[in-house]
Motif scaffolding. Structure first.
Motif, PDB file in Angstrom:
ATOM      1  N   VAL A 168       0.843  -1.202   0.000  1.00 43.68           N
ATOM      2  CA  VAL A 168       0.000   0.000   0.000  1.00 43.68           C
ATOM      3  C   VAL A 168       0.873   1.245   0.000  1.00 43.68           C
ATOM      4  O   VAL A 168       0.570   2.239  -0.669  1.00 43.68           O
ATOM      5  N   ASN A 169       1.974   1.194   0.729  1.00 46.46           N
ATOM      6  CA  ASN A 169       2.931   2.296   0.718  1.00 46.46           C
ATOM      7  C   ASN A 169       3.419   2.554  -0.708  1.00 46.46           C
ATOM      8  O   ASN A 169       3.486   3.704  -1.160  1.00 46.46           O
TER       9      ASN A 169
ATOM     10  N   ASN B 214       3.640   9.013  -4.238  1.00 51.14           N
ATOM     11  CA  ASN B 214       3.692  10.395  -3.752  1.00 51.14           C
ATOM     12  C   ASN B 214       2.349  11.099  -3.916  1.00 51.14           C
ATOM     13  O   ASN B 214       2.281  12.328  -3.989  1.00 51.14           O
ATOM     14  N   PHE B 215       1.256  10.315  -3.976  1.00 49.27           N
ATOM     15  CA  PHE B 215      -0.069  10.890  -4.151  1.00 49.27           C
ATOM     16  C   PHE B 215      -0.487  11.655  -2.892  1.00 49.27           C
ATOM     17  O   PHE B 215      -0.182  11.247  -1.767  1.00 49.27           O
TER      18      PHE B 215
ATOM     19  N   VAL C 129      -6.614   3.397  -3.232  1.00 53.58           N
ATOM     20  CA  VAL C 129      -5.742   4.254  -4.029  1.00 53.58           C
ATOM     21  C   VAL C 129      -6.379   4.456  -5.399  1.00 53.58           C
ATOM     22  O   VAL C 129      -6.674   3.490  -6.104  1.00 53.58           O
ATOM     23  N   ASP C 130      -6.597   5.715  -5.762  1.00 55.73           N
ATOM     24  CA  ASP C 130      -7.149   6.060  -7.072  1.00 55.73           C
ATOM     25  C   ASP C 130      -5.975   6.423  -7.980  1.00 55.73           C
ATOM     26  O   ASP C 130      -5.442   7.539  -7.911  1.00 55.73           O
ATOM     27  N   PHE C 131      -5.557   5.462  -8.797  1.00 57.29           N
ATOM     28  CA  PHE C 131      -4.387   5.679  -9.650  1.00 57.29           C
ATOM     29  C   PHE C 131      -4.662   6.704 -10.740  1.00 57.29           C
ATOM     30  O   PHE C 131      -3.754   7.419 -11.168  1.00 57.29           O
TER      31      PHE C 131
ATOM     32  N   ALA D 183      -4.947   9.037  -2.601  1.00 55.91           N
ATOM     33  CA  ALA D 183      -5.064   7.891  -1.695  1.00 55.91           C
ATOM     34  C   ALA D 183      -5.973   8.284  -0.539  1.00 55.91           C
ATOM     35  O   ALA D 183      -5.769   9.329   0.090  1.00 55.91           O
ATOM     36  N   GLU D 184      -6.967   7.450  -0.269  1.00 55.86           N
ATOM     37  CA  GLU D 184      -7.869   7.695   0.856  1.00 55.86           C
ATOM     38  C   GLU D 184      -7.590   6.665   1.943  1.00 55.86           C
ATOM     39  O   GLU D 184      -7.902   5.482   1.778  1.00 55.86           O
TER      40      GLU D 184
END
Length: 321
Positions: free
Chosen positions: A134-135, A140-141, A160-162, A167-168
């Motif tokens: 997840v990291n 860097n979002f 994570v929304d790529f 990232a929420e």
């Protein structure tokens, strides 16, 4: 009596700050974070940052994730899914991108030449153990809403929304990441977008400071010499808040404790600081150690005494006379 207690508390705080020694490098910070902040948290109910997974410590600062403890399922990167990594809550890219050193040569150049960046990168308030996968996905979002993204890691609710590069994090840590972000932007005088401010202020309000966040703040303050004022309530972020920038100067200068130690050494006629190599954890004396001048700048950690070096886990070089 009440006034006396207040005075004693203030005096204790000042003395504690004076003798605090923040880590000088990211590598050193990871070891200190394990030993003094998170050592007893591997099996805590809150777990690591993004998914609440428990872990087992491995080596000086690493960990092995227990996926069953949080219902974690690997998305893509199995090796990283199995280990903990130290997440910069405010990414190193965000910290460095607003400094000239990054524009002139990226992260490596900042580590070599910018003491403020080194202080930011090693700041314990900004570090938290997390599932490595997840990291890596968060990259860097910025933190943001990812409500349209389907679950990606089993029962882990961080998403994570790529596409939107956002990232929420799970609800349990939204307040913590908001107040940590406020602290970092405030301390190092960084610029934050209006949209980001609005989101984090909402998270700060919706998710008040928890008992663990207060304890985490206390533990880190004992090492860093100061608290996060957005956790203690001394400062509040509002729209258009003007960052103070108190870390831009204070983190470059030697800490009071180290300065006092240096003065003691100088009065005793001892020249030069002790230089440690943060890769090998070996230290060299200014006199009698051939390797003193051979440690590369990016790997150097300075100490005012051998006691200080040994307390940080370093040993004297074998070729010192």
């Amino acid at each position: 009596m009440k006034k006396l207690l207040c005075a004693l508390t203030l005096a204790f705080s000042v003395i504690s700050a004076a003798f605090a020694t923040p880590p000088a490098t990211f590598s050193e910070a990871k070891v200190v974070a394990k030993q003094k902040i998170y050592l007893d948290q591997a099996n805590s109910a809150l777990g690591e940052l993004y998914c609440g997974c428990k872990w087992t410590w491995v080596g000086k600062s690493g960990g092995r994730i227990d996926p069953e403890s949080c219902g974690y399922q690997t998305r893509k990167q199995q090796n990283r899914a199995e280990r903990t990594e130290w997440e910069h809550i405010v990414p190193a890219w965000t910290l460095g991108n607003q400094r000239q050193c990054w524009k002139s040569g990226g992260r490596e150049n900042c580590v070599d030449k910018d003491p403020v960046f080194r202080a930011m990168e090693a700041n314990l308030f900004n570090l938290y153990p997390s599932v490595g996968e997840v990291n890596g996905d968060r990259s860097n979002f910025n933190y943001g809403m990812a409500s349209g993204v389907a679950p990606q890691y089993g029962q882990c609710t961080t998403r994570v929304d790529f596409n939107q590069r956002a990232a929420e994090p799970r609800d349990e840590v939204k307040g913590l990441v908001a107040r940590t972000t406020f602290y970092m932007f405030d301390r190092y005088k960084l610029n934050m977008s209006r949209q980001q401010q609005q989101l984090l202020m909402a998270w700060d309000k919706q998710h008040p400071v928890s008992a663990w966040e207060k304890e985490r703040n206390r533990r880190i303050a004992a090492v860093m010499g100061h608290s996060n004022p957005f956790v203690t309530g001394e400062r509040h972020w509002t729209q258009g808040y003007k960052p103070v920038g108190d870390g831009v100067v204070s983190n470059i200068a030697a800490s009071p404790a180290r300065a006092a130690s240096q003065a003691t050494l100088a009065s005793a006629g001892t020249s030069g600081l002790i230089i440690g190599n943060q890769k090998s954890h070996v230290y060299h004396l200014a006199s009698g150690c051939p390797g003193y001048a051979q440690v590369s700048a990016k790997n150097q950690v300075t100490f005012a005494s051998e006691v200080e070096a040994q307390a940080a886990g370093y040993r004297k070089a074998g070729n010192c006379k």
